[in-house]
Design a protein around this motif. Sequence first.
Motif, PDB file in Angstrom:
ATOM      1  N   GLU A 154      -5.002   1.116   0.394  1.00 48.37           N
ATOM      2  CA  GLU A 154      -4.473   2.361  -0.303  1.00 48.37           C
ATOM      3  C   GLU A 154      -5.607   3.297  -0.328  1.00 48.37           C
ATOM      4  O   GLU A 154      -5.433   4.443  -0.266  1.00 48.37           O
TER       5      GLU A 154
ATOM      6  N   ASN B 241      -2.921  10.030  -6.598  1.00 50.56           N
ATOM      7  CA  ASN B 241      -3.301   9.962  -5.399  1.00 50.56           C
ATOM      8  C   ASN B 241      -3.412  11.269  -4.541  1.00 50.56           C
ATOM      9  O   ASN B 241      -4.566  11.580  -3.739  1.00 50.56           O
TER      10      ASN B 241
ATOM     11  N   ASN C 289       2.499   1.582  -3.511  1.00 45.92           N
ATOM     12  CA  ASN C 289       1.558   2.178  -4.368  1.00 45.92           C
ATOM     13  C   ASN C 289       1.201   3.623  -4.087  1.00 45.92           C
ATOM     14  O   ASN C 289       1.050   4.353  -5.211  1.00 45.92           O
ATOM     15  N   LEU C 290       1.171   4.039  -2.929  1.00 46.38           N
ATOM     16  CA  LEU C 290       0.851   5.486  -2.549  1.00 46.38           C
ATOM     17  C   LEU C 290       2.169   6.546  -3.037  1.00 46.38           C
ATOM     18  O   LEU C 290       1.522   7.502  -3.646  1.00 46.38           O
TER      19      LEU C 290
ATOM     20  N   ALA D 171       0.869  -1.188  -0.003  1.00 47.03           N
ATOM     21  CA  ALA D 171      -0.188  -0.030   0.058  1.00 47.03           C
ATOM     22  C   ALA D 171       0.946   1.128   0.087  1.00 47.03           C
ATOM     23  O   ALA D 171       0.713   2.347  -0.816  1.00 47.03           O
TER      24      ALA D 171
END
Length: 294
Positions: free
Chosen positions: A222, A20, A12-13, A9
């Motif tokens: 996420e 995001n 990915n952030l 997570a």
Amino acid sequence: MLRHVFREALVNLWRNRFMNLLASATIAVSLLLVGIFLLLAHNLSRVVEDLGSQVTLSVYLKAETPAAEREGILAALRGRPEAAAFEFVSPEAALEKFRKLFPALREVPGALDENPFPASVEIRMAEGHRDPESVRRLAGEMERLPGVDDTAFDLPWVSRLRDLVTLARAAGYFLGGVVGLAAILTIASVIRMTIYSRQQEIEILRLVGATRTFILAPFLLESSVLGALGGGFALAVLQGIYRYLARNPGKMVSLFHSLLSASFLPPSISWLLVLLGFAAGALGGLLSLRKISI
């Protein structure tokens, strides 16, 4: 598994930080709208409570009312749950009160042949009995007593303030809901794009036996983090606006500054904004993952 979920997570952030940031900003805008209206409603509620504690019923006595009838009126009020306190106001005391409240007009009563103010009994309504119906009911009962000439009270403005509080809350929820829906859809799109961009990696995980939960859990976390960040950002901006206006009263409406004696949202409501952001992010994530076939 939890370690994998948190690590993925966070990766990915950071990997999709610009998209995001857009998703979090959308949620922040929606929750900021909700927060502004809740802040207004919170302070208006305080004003209604403060003014409500001052709701009074004035019972005017007839001229030259005998002492026995006056005592009968006072006796009828003793023990009444509607009356938090009451006092007899003589014509002389009423005249002096008028002169203190309206110093520019203090000489006007002197031009008359006699004191224009009647004797009265001022009743401060008790909590739980400050609604218009309770005040009207007590006023009707007092008017039937011997020696009572008339009664007076003014409650419409309190009712209008209560209506304004309700309207402010409703407007906040409605506008926040509309923008919040856009935020949920934005987060869903971001998560879906992230999954598609990592399709090859996901396919490898699936081939080596990873479960659907193992693969998609990081994406759900996420989206939830994005929502919580948006809620936290909205709360920070709202508090910044509040502190700026508190330090610069000239920048805000004088009524809001002086009459409302504005205070910030209580912690329970403040944290609610963050939780709403978390929930919106989680809902957006679930919306996107539901349509992903793995």
